[in-house]
Design a protein around this motif. Structure first.
Motif, mmCIF file in Angstrom:
data_model
loop_
_atom_site.group_PDB
_atom_site.id
_atom_site.type_symbol
_atom_site.label_atom_id
_atom_site.label_comp_id
_atom_site.label_asym_id
_atom_site.label_seq_id
_atom_site.Cartn_x
_atom_site.Cartn_y
_atom_site.Cartn_z
ATOM 1 N N ILE A 1 51.218 75.734 116.027
ATOM 2 C CA ILE A 1 50.757 77.051 116.441
ATOM 3 C C ILE A 1 51.293 78.095 115.468
ATOM 4 O O ILE A 1 52.502 78.286 115.355
ATOM 5 C CB ILE A 1 51.238 77.397 117.870
ATOM 6 C CG1 ILE A 1 50.853 76.285 118.858
ATOM 7 C CG2 ILE A 1 50.678 78.744 118.302
ATOM 8 C CD1 ILE A 1 49.379 76.099 119.056
ATOM 9 N N LYS A 2 50.394 78.731 114.742
ATOM 10 C CA LYS A 2 50.744 79.838 113.848
ATOM 11 C C LYS A 2 49.855 81.014 114.243
ATOM 12 O O LYS A 2 48.728 81.144 113.750
ATOM 13 C CB LYS A 2 50.567 79.438 112.390
ATOM 14 C CG LYS A 2 51.494 78.294 111.978
ATOM 15 C CD LYS A 2 51.544 78.084 110.484
ATOM 16 C CE LYS A 2 52.542 76.992 110.120
ATOM 17 N NZ LYS A 2 52.665 76.792 108.654
ATOM 18 N N ARG A 3 50.373 81.828 115.152
ATOM 19 C CA ARG A 3 49.581 82.918 115.724
ATOM 20 C C ARG A 3 49.032 83.830 114.635
ATOM 21 O O ARG A 3 49.690 84.070 113.632
ATOM 22 C CB ARG A 3 50.423 83.713 116.724
ATOM 23 C CG ARG A 3 50.682 82.948 118.023
ATOM 24 C CD ARG A 3 51.618 83.705 118.945
ATOM 25 N NE ARG A 3 51.789 83.030 120.216
ATOM 26 C CZ ARG A 3 52.619 82.008 120.414
ATOM 27 N NH1 ARG A 3 53.335 81.539 119.405
ATOM 28 N NH2 ARG A 3 52.715 81.445 121.609
ATOM 29 N N GLU A 4 47.801 84.310 114.871
ATOM 30 C CA GLU A 4 47.084 85.178 113.944
ATOM 31 C C GLU A 4 46.665 84.443 112.669
ATOM 32 O O GLU A 4 46.151 85.064 111.740
ATOM 33 C CB GLU A 4 47.907 86.414 113.560
ATOM 34 C CG GLU A 4 48.554 87.150 114.714
ATOM 35 C CD GLU A 4 47.550 87.848 115.619
ATOM 36 O OE1 GLU A 4 46.414 88.101 115.160
ATOM 37 O OE2 GLU A 4 47.900 88.133 116.779
ATOM 38 N N ASN A 5 46.877 83.110 112.607
ATOM 39 C CA ASN A 5 46.540 82.358 111.401
ATOM 40 C C ASN A 5 45.739 81.108 111.756
ATOM 41 O O ASN A 5 44.541 81.049 111.524
ATOM 42 C CB ASN A 5 47.820 81.995 110.646
ATOM 43 C CG ASN A 5 47.549 81.405 109.278
ATOM 44 O OD1 ASN A 5 46.410 81.282 108.853
ATOM 45 N ND2 ASN A 5 48.605 81.022 108.572
ATOM 46 N N TYR A 6 46.383 80.103 112.350
ATOM 47 C CA TYR A 6 45.658 78.913 112.782
ATOM 48 C C TYR A 6 46.465 78.175 113.840
ATOM 49 O O TYR A 6 47.656 78.414 114.028
ATOM 50 C CB TYR A 6 45.336 77.985 111.608
ATOM 51 C CG TYR A 6 46.512 77.219 111.035
ATOM 52 C CD1 TYR A 6 46.963 76.043 111.627
ATOM 53 C CD2 TYR A 6 47.142 77.654 109.884
ATOM 54 C CE1 TYR A 6 48.023 75.333 111.098
ATOM 55 C CE2 TYR A 6 48.208 76.953 109.338
ATOM 56 C CZ TYR A 6 48.643 75.790 109.948
ATOM 57 O OH TYR A 6 49.693 75.093 109.431
ATOM 58 N N ALA A 7 45.771 77.270 114.518
ATOM 59 C CA ALA A 7 46.434 76.413 115.498
ATOM 60 C C ALA A 7 45.720 75.071 115.547
ATOM 61 O O ALA A 7 44.493 75.003 115.444
ATOM 62 C CB ALA A 7 46.439 77.056 116.882
ATOM 63 N N LEU A 8 46.494 74.011 115.689
ATOM 64 C CA LEU A 8 45.978 72.681 116.003
ATOM 65 C C LEU A 8 46.559 72.292 117.348
ATOM 66 O O LEU A 8 47.776 72.237 117.516
ATOM 67 C CB LEU A 8 46.383 71.668 114.934
ATOM 68 C CG LEU A 8 46.147 70.193 115.307
ATOM 69 C CD1 LEU A 8 44.673 69.918 115.547
ATOM 70 C CD2 LEU A 8 46.715 69.258 114.247
ATOM 71 N N ILE A 9 45.684 72.046 118.323
ATOM 72 C CA ILE A 9 46.127 71.773 119.685
ATOM 73 C C ILE A 9 45.549 70.430 120.129
ATOM 74 O O ILE A 9 44.352 70.327 120.404
ATOM 75 C CB ILE A 9 45.686 72.890 120.650
ATOM 76 C CG1 ILE A 9 46.158 74.261 120.139
ATOM 77 C CG2 ILE A 9 46.224 72.626 122.046
ATOM 78 C CD1 ILE A 9 45.698 75.425 120.978
ATOM 79 N N PRO A 10 46.371 69.385 120.190
ATOM 80 C CA PRO A 10 45.895 68.089 120.685
ATOM 81 C C PRO A 10 45.830 68.077 122.208
ATOM 82 O O PRO A 10 46.310 68.997 122.878
ATOM 83 C CB PRO A 10 46.945 67.111 120.162
ATOM 84 C CG PRO A 10 48.196 67.932 120.088
ATOM 85 C CD PRO A 10 47.763 69.332 119.748
ATOM 86 N N ALA B 1 37.143 75.475 117.070
ATOM 87 C CA ALA B 1 36.442 74.210 116.871
ATOM 88 C C ALA B 1 37.006 73.131 117.783
ATOM 89 O O ALA B 1 38.226 72.922 117.817
ATOM 90 C CB ALA B 1 36.561 73.763 115.407
ATOM 91 N N TYR B 2 36.130 72.432 118.493
ATOM 92 C CA TYR B 2 36.519 71.312 119.351
ATOM 93 C C TYR B 2 35.922 70.037 118.776
ATOM 94 O O TYR B 2 34.697 69.946 118.571
ATOM 95 C CB TYR B 2 36.030 71.534 120.780
ATOM 96 C CG TYR B 2 36.519 70.463 121.736
ATOM 97 C CD1 TYR B 2 37.826 70.469 122.222
ATOM 98 C CD2 TYR B 2 35.675 69.432 122.136
ATOM 99 C CE1 TYR B 2 38.276 69.488 123.081
ATOM 100 C CE2 TYR B 2 36.112 68.446 123.004
ATOM 101 C CZ TYR B 2 37.417 68.479 123.470
ATOM 102 O OH TYR B 2 37.870 67.497 124.326
ATOM 103 N N ILE C 1 40.931 73.224 117.201
ATOM 104 C CA ILE C 1 41.436 73.960 116.046
ATOM 105 C C ILE C 1 41.000 75.418 116.148
ATOM 106 O O ILE C 1 39.814 75.704 116.368
ATOM 107 C CB ILE C 1 40.904 73.380 114.725
ATOM 108 C CG1 ILE C 1 41.258 71.897 114.590
ATOM 109 C CG2 ILE C 1 41.473 74.148 113.532
ATOM 110 C CD1 ILE C 1 40.583 71.218 113.395
ATOM 111 N N PHE C 2 41.948 76.333 116.002
ATOM 112 C CA PHE C 2 41.645 77.757 115.852
ATOM 113 C C PHE C 2 41.894 78.154 114.405
ATOM 114 O O PHE C 2 42.940 77.813 113.835
ATOM 115 C CB PHE C 2 42.505 78.616 116.776
ATOM 116 C CG PHE C 2 42.485 80.082 116.406
ATOM 117 C CD1 PHE C 2 41.318 80.826 116.527
ATOM 118 C CD2 PHE C 2 43.622 80.702 115.901
ATOM 119 C CE1 PHE C 2 41.286 82.159 116.159
ATOM 120 C CE2 PHE C 2 43.606 82.039 115.544
ATOM 121 C CZ PHE C 2 42.434 82.778 115.671
ATOM 122 N N MET C 3 40.930 78.862 113.814
ATOM 123 C CA MET C 3 41.043 79.353 112.446
ATOM 124 C C MET C 3 40.784 80.851 112.435
ATOM 125 O O MET C 3 39.674 81.288 112.752
ATOM 126 C CB MET C 3 40.046 78.627 111.535
ATOM 127 C CG MET C 3 40.349 77.150 111.344
ATOM 128 S SD MET C 3 38.961 76.201 110.666
ATOM 129 C CE MET C 3 38.151 75.650 112.188
#
Length: 261
Positions: A21-30, A205-206, A229-231
């Motif tokens: 989790i890198k807020r305001e940047n990206y996230a990978l969440i399993p 993205a899911y 994934i959040f970008m």
């Protein structure tokens, strides 16, 4: 509350996670570690919130597991907010105002602001799983969106950037009335983006099928079916498929508007 994957008790391994989790940047969440939320209006549904403004997104994404009698009869949405639902698995009756749609796996419905979305599971006593989205609509004088419903199996296969082993599907019209679109991008085994992208648009993205390696702000990491994934805007991004099956994901993209000062 409870965990999304319904695992209880102590794990049989180290207490660890692939989540980044890198807020305001990206996230990978399993999947592991996700929790179920109580969201008003959703009855007999497990609702998991994936991204939100607290993460840095301008939208909210969810995974909704509708139990056999799962439903939202109160109406989902609010003034000035657009909504979208995609059926990952199952059969759902969806409505936008007085328009009703029977959505099977791959079916979807977009509701413009001013149209509440109603949902009811009709999967023969089994669960249905949905990808759900909402966002504040950015109006444009002289243009407005409309209700859209279809199934991805009916859509044109577009060769992404001219590559025959990377296929894009556009779920919404390319029309100025829409300030966002939903896409499905599919990579055949060994296929990849043609370059690492850097742009103002943000994505949620899911991952629907397969596995891959994904570059998020020049951090390469493994991803697979069920990951989210959040970008954020200007996050470097690209991916390629690994394994022996297609790597595909559904994702949102803001579009058709100028940058604001």
């Amino acid at each position: 509350m409870g965990y999304f994957n319904n695992n209880t008790g102590y794990p049989k391994d180290l207490l660890a996670s692939r989540a980044v989790i890198k807020r305001e940047n990206y996230a990978l969440i399993p999947t592991d570690g996700l929790v179920k939320n109580i969201v008003p209006g959703f009855e007999e549904c497990d609702v998991t919130i994936l991204s939100s403004p607290k993460l840095g997104a301008s939208f909210v994404d969810y995974i909704v597991t509708m139990q056999p009698n799962g439903r939202n009869e109160a109406g989902y949405g609010e003034a000035g907010v657009e909504t979208f639902v995609y059926v990952i698995d199952g059969n759902v009756k969806a409505s936008a105002g007085d328009q009703a749609f029977n959505l099977s796996t791959g079916g979807y419905l977009y509701c413009p602001p001013g149209k509440l979305m109603y949902l009811k599971n009709e999967n023969g006593g089994k669960n249905s799983q949905l990808f759900l989205y909402k966002r504040k609509y950015s109006p444009l004088a002289g243009h407005e969106p409309i209700v859209v419903s279809d199934n991805v199996n009916n859509l044109e296969n577009i060769q992404y950037e001219g590559m025959s082993n990377v296929i894009l599907k556009d779920l919404l019209p390319k029309d100025l009335g829409f300030d966002m679109n939903m896409h499905i991008l599919s990579f055949e085994p060994g296929a990849s983006h043609g370059y690492i992208e850097t742009h103002i648009q943000e994505h949620g993205a899911y991952i629907l099928t397969g596995a891959g390696m994904y570059n998020l702000d020049n951090d390469w990491m493994p991803v697979k079916k069920g990951d989210y994934i959040f970008m954020a805007a200007y996050c470097l991004q690209a991916g390629y498929a690994v394994g022996d099956q297609p790597f595909s994901y559904i994702y949102s993209k803001d579009c058709n508007r100028d940058a604001e000062l």
